[in-house]
Write an enzyme that holds these catalytic residues in place. Structure first.
Site, PDB file in Angstrom:
ATOM      1  N   CYS A 229      20.921  47.083  61.132  1.00  0.00           N
ATOM      2  CA  CYS A 229      21.960  46.617  62.047  1.00  0.00           C
ATOM      3  C   CYS A 229      22.233  47.753  63.013  1.00  0.00           C
ATOM      4  O   CYS A 229      22.088  48.916  62.658  1.00  0.00           O
ATOM      5  CB  CYS A 229      23.232  46.268  61.266  1.00  0.00           C
ATOM      6  SG  CYS A 229      24.511  45.582  62.340  1.00  0.00           S
TER       7      CYS A 229
ATOM      8  N   LYS B 152      27.310  35.801  56.542  1.00  0.00           N
ATOM      9  CA  LYS B 152      28.177  36.968  56.676  1.00  0.00           C
ATOM     10  C   LYS B 152      29.340  36.603  57.585  1.00  0.00           C
ATOM     11  O   LYS B 152      29.153  36.227  58.738  1.00  0.00           O
ATOM     12  CB  LYS B 152      27.389  38.139  57.261  1.00  0.00           C
ATOM     13  CG  LYS B 152      28.262  39.360  57.499  1.00  0.00           C
ATOM     14  CD  LYS B 152      27.463  40.546  57.954  1.00  0.00           C
ATOM     15  CE  LYS B 152      28.384  41.718  58.272  1.00  0.00           C
ATOM     16  NZ  LYS B 152      27.638  42.898  58.688  1.00  0.00           N
TER      17      LYS B 152
ATOM     18  N   LYS C  13      28.556  37.171  52.034  1.00  0.00           N
ATOM     19  CA  LYS C  13      29.365  38.375  52.211  1.00  0.00           C
ATOM     20  C   LYS C  13      30.596  38.065  53.047  1.00  0.00           C
ATOM     21  O   LYS C  13      30.458  37.422  54.084  1.00  0.00           O
ATOM     22  CB  LYS C  13      28.521  39.432  52.917  1.00  0.00           C
ATOM     23  CG  LYS C  13      29.248  40.720  53.194  1.00  0.00           C
ATOM     24  CD  LYS C  13      28.393  41.603  54.034  1.00  0.00           C
ATOM     25  CE  LYS C  13      29.242  42.757  54.501  1.00  0.00           C
ATOM     26  NZ  LYS C  13      28.562  43.582  55.445  1.00  0.00           N
TER      27      LYS C  13
HETATM   28  C1  PBG Z   1      27.092  46.207  59.446  1.00  0.00           C
HETATM   29  C2  PBG Z   1      27.715  45.990  58.123  1.00  0.00           C
HETATM   30  C3  PBG Z   1      29.080  45.875  57.789  1.00  0.00           C
HETATM   31  C4  PBG Z   1      29.131  45.800  56.416  1.00  0.00           C
HETATM   32  C5  PBG Z   1      27.823  45.858  55.933  1.00  0.00           C
HETATM   33  N1  PBG Z   1      26.968  45.952  57.005  1.00  0.00           N
HETATM   34  C6  PBG Z   1      30.317  45.950  58.595  1.00  0.00           C
HETATM   35  C7  PBG Z   1      30.565  45.072  59.723  1.00  0.00           C
HETATM   36  O1  PBG Z   1      29.940  44.033  59.900  1.00  0.00           O
HETATM   37  O2  PBG Z   1      31.431  45.494  60.483  1.00  0.00           O
HETATM   38  C8  PBG Z   1      30.396  45.729  55.605  1.00  0.00           C
HETATM   39  C9  PBG Z   1      30.292  46.141  54.191  1.00  0.00           C
HETATM   40  C10 PBG Z   1      31.566  46.450  53.521  1.00  0.00           C
HETATM   41  O3  PBG Z   1      32.681  46.203  54.031  1.00  0.00           O
HETATM   42  O4  PBG Z   1      31.491  46.959  52.394  1.00  0.00           O
HETATM   43  N2  PBG Z   1      27.047  45.130  60.288  1.00  0.00           N
END
Ligand code: PBG
Length: 325
Positions: A120, A195, A248
């Protein structure tokens, strides 16, 4: 029906009986430990909002991975936190970057450990969004090209699993094709399929220094009230070639985990995110609840909902608690 009523309590009468009729069992093998890695040497920086979690340089990440692995945790999930961020997320494409370096160290020293690399852009871009920004808009298709390159960079370094968490459309197919074209057809894709745009990611953004500098992620991450849309996302990722699909966060989305379990035969991962961890830690620190009991209860609930794989910041501690019995 026996008179005067059914004696359900017989099934709970002692620990031996309770163990015999227990429907769900949690094991260290269920867990994946997330690790935040920073460049350099000897760095071990605590994350304020996540007691027990650090940003570490690669050789210390190895120690954390080893500790978890020795307790039976099969995999780690790597998040790179580069020192340099720019508009094009160039640190993500650096073969000498912090994630490739960490993968190399882990590969060399822990040959059995499964190394998962998060893909990401948000920790690598100066604006903190998960994709390329043009005129204030996160561009889907332009982002795919960078994600492919990033995935190839991490797979080249030896990652076993590529885990795209950006929520761009078409990223799973793009990454799968890129890997296959480079002859890396043995590298798995674990997709963050469903997500959600969750408020529970706050502590993670402190850890990864990845909070968006403007706006929010609601044009790409899912709207929390939606369940049917999650089924479409998962279905598409499976069609595009995902080996493992993910829901998630976990706690507020156990219905999504359950629905996915009933509908799909692919392995399902659930990510118990930073906010789920932080709120139990905070309440435990105030003396308001018992961390160990609450954490194990949460993790059991995630497993009971239907997850095969649980990504959790408690992985090492929970594995130890389970060992202790
Ligand atoms: C990156 C990502 C995020 C998380 C995992 N990969 C944060 C977001 O989307 O801002 C969150 C994981 C967590 O809160 O433990 N995109």
């Amino acid at each position: 029906m026996p008179f005067p009523y059914e004696r359900m309590r017989r099934l709970r009468s002692c620990e031996g009986v309770r163990r015999m009729v227990r429907e769900t069992s949690l094991s260290p093998e269920d867990f994946v430990l997330p690790l935040f890695v920073v460049p350099g040497k000897g760095r071990r920086e605590p994350v304020q909002s996540m007691p027990g979690v650090w940003r570490t340089s690669p050789e210390i990440a190895l120690e954390l991975a080893q500790e978890a692995h020795e307790l039976g945790v099969p995999a780690v999930l790597l998040f790179g936190v580069p020192d340099h961020k720019d508009e094009q997320a160039s640190a993500a494409l650096d073969p000498d970057g912090v994630v490739p370096r960490t993968i190399a160290v882990l590969r060399r020293r822990l040959s059995e450990l499964v190394v998962i690399a998060d893909v990401c852009l948000c920790a690598y871009t100066d604006h903190g969004h998960c994709g390329v920004v043009r005129d204030g808009v996160v561009e889907n298709d332009e982002t795919l090209e960078l994600l492919e390159e990033m995935a190839l960079n991490f797979a080249d370094a030896g990652a076993d699993v590529i885990a795209p968490s950006d929520m761009m459309d078409g990223r799973v197919a793009a990454i799968r094709d890129a890997l296959d074209e480079e002859g890396m057809d043995d590298v798995l894709v674990m997709s963050y399929s469903a997500k959600y745009a969750s408020a529970f990611y706050g502590p993670f953004r402190e850890a990864a220094c990845s909070a968006p500098s403007f706006g929010d992620r609601r044009t790409y991450q899912m709207d929390p009230p939606n369940l049917r849309e999650a089924m479409r996302e998962i279905e598409l990722d499976i069609e595009e070639g995902a080996d493992i699909v993910m829901v998630k966060p976990a706690l507020a989305y156990l219905d999504v985990v359950r629905a996915a379990r009933q509908r799909f035969d692919h392995p399902i991962a659930a990510y118990s995110v930073s906010g789920e961890y932080a709120m139990v830690k905070a309440a435990a620190a105030a003396g308001w609840l018992d961390e160990r009991a609450c954490a194990l209860e949460l993790l059991t609930g995630i497993k009971r909902a239907g997850a095969d794989i649980i990504i959790t910041y408690w992985a090492t501690e929970a594995a130890r608690w389970l060992r202790e019995g």
